[in-house]
Design a protein around this motif. Structure first.
Motif, PDB file in Angstrom:
ATOM      1  N   ARG A   1     -62.750 -48.063  16.501  1.00 14.61           N
ATOM      2  CA  ARG A   1     -62.614 -49.498  16.227  1.00 14.61           C
ATOM      3  C   ARG A   1     -61.161 -49.910  16.381  1.00 14.61           C
ATOM      4  NH1 ARG A   1     -63.692 -49.088   9.697  1.00 14.61           N
ATOM      5  NH2 ARG A   1     -61.553 -48.600   9.091  1.00 14.61           N
ATOM      6  N   ASP A   2     -60.973 -51.181  16.694  1.00 10.44           N
ATOM      7  CA  ASP A   2     -59.653 -51.784  16.800  1.00 10.44           C
ATOM      8  C   ASP A   2     -59.640 -52.953  15.820  1.00 10.44           C
ATOM      9  OD1 ASP A   2     -57.413 -53.329  17.492  1.00 10.44           O
ATOM     10  OD2 ASP A   2     -57.524 -52.712  19.585  1.00 10.44           O
TER      11      ASP A   2
ATOM     12  N   LEU B   1     -67.690 -47.774  22.046  1.00 15.68           N
ATOM     13  CA  LEU B   1     -68.408 -46.531  22.235  1.00 15.68           C
ATOM     14  C   LEU B   1     -68.004 -45.978  23.597  1.00 15.68           C
ATOM     15  CD1 LEU B   1     -70.508 -44.605  20.999  1.00 15.68           C
ATOM     16  CD2 LEU B   1     -72.236 -45.761  22.402  1.00 15.68           C
ATOM     17  N   GLN B   2     -67.176 -44.947  23.563  1.00 18.03           N
ATOM     18  CA  GLN B   2     -66.775 -44.277  24.794  1.00 18.03           C
ATOM     19  C   GLN B   2     -67.828 -43.229  25.121  1.00 18.03           C
ATOM     20  OE1 GLN B   2     -64.027 -44.775  26.897  1.00 18.03           O
ATOM     21  NE2 GLN B   2     -65.114 -43.329  28.220  1.00 18.03           N
ATOM     22  N   MET B   3     -68.456 -43.371  26.259  1.00 15.97           N
ATOM     23  CA  MET B   3     -69.540 -42.479  26.662  1.00 15.97           C
ATOM     24  C   MET B   3     -69.078 -41.662  27.861  1.00 15.97           C
ATOM     25  SD  MET B   3     -72.817 -45.028  26.213  1.00 15.97           S
ATOM     26  CE  MET B   3     -72.410 -45.965  27.671  1.00 15.97           C
TER      27      MET B   3
ATOM     28  N   CYS C   1     -72.255 -44.203  14.309  1.00 18.66           N
ATOM     29  CA  CYS C   1     -71.957 -45.143  13.226  1.00 18.66           C
ATOM     30  C   CYS C   1     -70.531 -44.911  12.758  1.00 18.66           C
ATOM     31  CB  CYS C   1     -72.939 -44.925  12.081  1.00 18.66           C
ATOM     32  SG  CYS C   1     -72.846 -46.126  10.746  1.00 18.66           S
ATOM     33  N   ILE C   2     -69.869 -45.993  12.359  1.00 16.17           N
ATOM     34  CA  ILE C   2     -68.528 -45.874  11.808  1.00 16.17           C
ATOM     35  C   ILE C   2     -68.489 -46.605  10.475  1.00 16.17           C
ATOM     36  CG2 ILE C   2     -67.645 -47.887  13.098  1.00 16.17           C
ATOM     37  CD1 ILE C   2     -64.965 -46.287  13.329  1.00 16.17           C
ATOM     38  N   SER C   3     -68.057 -45.905   9.444  1.00 16.99           N
ATOM     39  CA  SER C   3     -67.972 -46.509   8.115  1.00 16.99           C
ATOM     40  C   SER C   3     -66.760 -47.421   8.030  1.00 16.99           C
ATOM     41  CB  SER C   3     -67.874 -45.416   7.051  1.00 16.99           C
ATOM     42  OG  SER C   3     -69.068 -44.683   6.967  1.00 16.99           O
ATOM     43  N   SER C   4     -66.898 -48.496   7.288  1.00 17.57           N
ATOM     44  CA  SER C   4     -65.784 -49.432   7.183  1.00 17.57           C
ATOM     45  C   SER C   4     -64.688 -48.904   6.262  1.00 17.57           C
ATOM     46  CB  SER C   4     -66.281 -50.780   6.682  1.00 17.57           C
ATOM     47  OG  SER C   4     -66.854 -50.647   5.385  1.00 17.57           O
ATOM     48  N   SER C   5     -65.079 -48.187   5.224  1.00 19.47           N
ATOM     49  CA  SER C   5     -64.127 -47.803   4.183  1.00 19.47           C
ATOM     50  C   SER C   5     -63.072 -46.830   4.691  1.00 19.47           C
ATOM     51  CB  SER C   5     -64.872 -47.194   3.002  1.00 19.47           C
ATOM     52  OG  SER C   5     -65.717 -46.143   3.444  1.00 19.47           O
TER      53      SER C   5
END
Length: 127
Positions: free
Chosen positions: A72-73, A81-83, A50-54
């Motif tokens: 994110r870009d 998601l780099q796996m 998960c990535i927070s927007s803030s």
């Protein structure tokens, strides 16, 4: 209308890598937190990252920590998601999702109520 479209799934060898993309429309990636979930056949859907927007803080399930990286870009309005170091237990349909809040929170895997799901992209790991 909020929409999430995943791409990048496919076949990788054990130990190999794939990069999943989630193209976002209807909102910006710095407005809502976005997460990746996965569901393997016969298993419950589980939160992966998960990535927070803030502040862009990222959270990972223990099973992928150190191997997967979420980013994110803002210019492309896309999350990734780099796996790396893919394992036989990683195959699943991977979904991106948002609960339309700003933050993931440390308990997001248990507490999120997803409001928008993508259609999913299939990841297969096989030699």
């Amino acid at each position: 209308q909020e929409r999430l479209v995943e791409s990048g799934g496919g076949l990788a060898q054990p130990g190999g890598s794939l990069r999943l993309s989630c193209a976002v429309s209807g909102f910006t990636v710095d407005y809502y937190a976005i997460a990746w979930f996965r569901q393997a056949p016969g298993k419950e859907r589980e939160g992966v990252s998960c990535i927070s927007s803030s502040d862009g803080s990222t959270y990972y399930a223990d099973s992928v920590k150190g191997r997967f990286t979420m980013s994110r870009d803002n210019a492309r309005n896309t999350v990734y998601l780099q796996m790396n170091s893919l394992k036989p237990e990683d195959p699943a349909v991977y979904y991106c999702a948002t609960d339309q809040t700003e933050a993931c929170g440390s308990t997001w895997r248990e507490t999120w109520y997803v409001e928008v799901w993508g259609q999913g992209t299939l990841v297969t790991v096989s030699s």
